[in-house]
Design a protein around this motif. Structure first.
Motif, PDB file in Angstrom:
ATOM      1  N   TRP A  94      -1.745  -5.840  -1.936  1.00 58.92           N
ATOM      2  CA  TRP A  94      -1.490  -4.573  -1.254  1.00 58.92           C
ATOM      3  C   TRP A  94      -2.537  -4.343  -0.167  1.00 58.92           C
TER       4      TRP A  94
ATOM      5  N   ASN B 124       2.795   0.919  -0.112  1.00 58.26           N
ATOM      6  CA  ASN B 124       4.024   0.133  -0.076  1.00 58.26           C
ATOM      7  C   ASN B 124       3.999  -0.959   0.994  1.00 58.26           C
ATOM      8  N   VAL B 125       2.810  -1.429   1.329  1.00 57.29           N
ATOM      9  CA  VAL B 125       2.651  -2.522   2.296  1.00 57.29           C
ATOM     10  C   VAL B 125       1.905  -3.645   1.607  1.00 57.29           C
TER      11      VAL B 125
ATOM     12  N   GLU C 171       1.189  -8.199   1.392  1.00 55.01           N
ATOM     13  CA  GLU C 171       1.283  -9.550   1.944  1.00 55.01           C
ATOM     14  C   GLU C 171       1.236 -10.546   0.797  1.00 55.01           C
TER      15      GLU C 171
ATOM     16  N   ALA D 172       1.475  -8.965   6.074  1.00 56.58           N
ATOM     17  CA  ALA D 172       1.782  -7.702   5.411  1.00 56.58           C
ATOM     18  C   ALA D 172       3.017  -7.056   6.021  1.00 56.58           C
ATOM     19  N   GLU D 173       3.907  -6.588   5.145  1.00 53.15           N
ATOM     20  CA  GLU D 173       5.110  -5.895   5.575  1.00 53.15           C
ATOM     21  C   GLU D 173       5.372  -4.726   4.635  1.00 53.15           C
ATOM     22  N   SER D 174       6.098  -3.737   5.134  1.00 56.17           N
ATOM     23  CA  SER D 174       6.478  -2.607   4.303  1.00 56.17           C
ATOM     24  C   SER D 174       7.512  -3.063   3.291  1.00 56.17           C
TER      25      SER D 174
END
Length: 221
Positions: A139, A143-144, A146, A164-166
């Protein structure tokens, strides 16, 4: 694949935290499971012999089991006690003389405080079969997350495999389902199943079920 009668009753349960937790060694001879009493149990799928390492219910519970060879079991320890220094990703030596899981294991990645790269916590850890690396969702924000690679010896962040992505929906991060010996090639579930070669994720239709409320564990190729 063993007959239920061959598996000790203590190993036939849904784990101390309510989810099925188990992992099979790459040679298919051993299984590590969490028991209803909070222990980590290693079960021989050849002889049905077992050995357990206790975790008092007030201290916390283990999740995310995976094997390095036939000796070391990596797991995430979720601490429930006031002292959270023991929480994080740990590696259990199944040849240790200790009978308590924390005493028989060493902390590799701490859940206390910020980690390198702005990581606030790791989830779904998987140790590579050669014991050199730990792959985990990391984290970096609300809510993000990788997919990251850490040294299994020092816990140092080695690489970010998927930026990292939502996370959609309930925010479930990527989960590694399989890794080759060194971790150079992975199969992962990141909302959709796919393969990771280096830092490139390629979606592949593996016909996996909807993961809402489901934890993948104990997979073996």
């Amino acid at each position: 694949m063993s007959a239920p009668a061959d598996i000790p009753v203590a190993a036939r349960n849904n784990g101390s935290n309510g989810n099925p937790e188990f992992a099979v060694s790459s040679d298919g001879r051993l299984a590590a499971v969490t028991t209803a009493t909070g222990a980590i149990m290693v079960l021989s799928l050849v002889t049905s012999a077992t050995r357990s390492w206790t975790i008092p219910s007030g201290d916390g519970y283990a999740t995310g089991l995976s094997w390095a060879g036939d000796r070391y079991v990596a797991f995430q320890f979720v601490s429930r006690s006031g002292d959270r220094d023991a929480g994080g990703v740990r590696v259990l030596d199944t040849r240790s003389a200790a009978t308590a899981a924390l005493a028989a294991s060493r902390l590799v990645i701490s859940s206390e405080g910020k980690l390198a790269g702005g990581i606030s916590g790791v989830f779904n850890p998987v140790i590579t079969p050669d014991g050199s690396k730990i792959l985990a969702a990391a984290w970096t924000g609300f809510n993000v997350a990788e997919l990251a690679e850490f040294s299994a010896r020092t816990g140092q962040l080695l690489a970010v495999l998927i930026p990292a992505e939502s996370m959609p929906g309930h925010g479930s991060p990527c989960q590694v389902l399989w890794t080759d010996l060194s971790g150079a090639h992975l199969i992962a579930y990141c909302g959709t199943a796919g393969v990771v070669n280096g830092t490139r994720f390629t979606p592949v239709d593996l016909h996996l079920p909807d993961t809402s409320g489901t934890v993948f564990s104990g997979l073996l190729w």
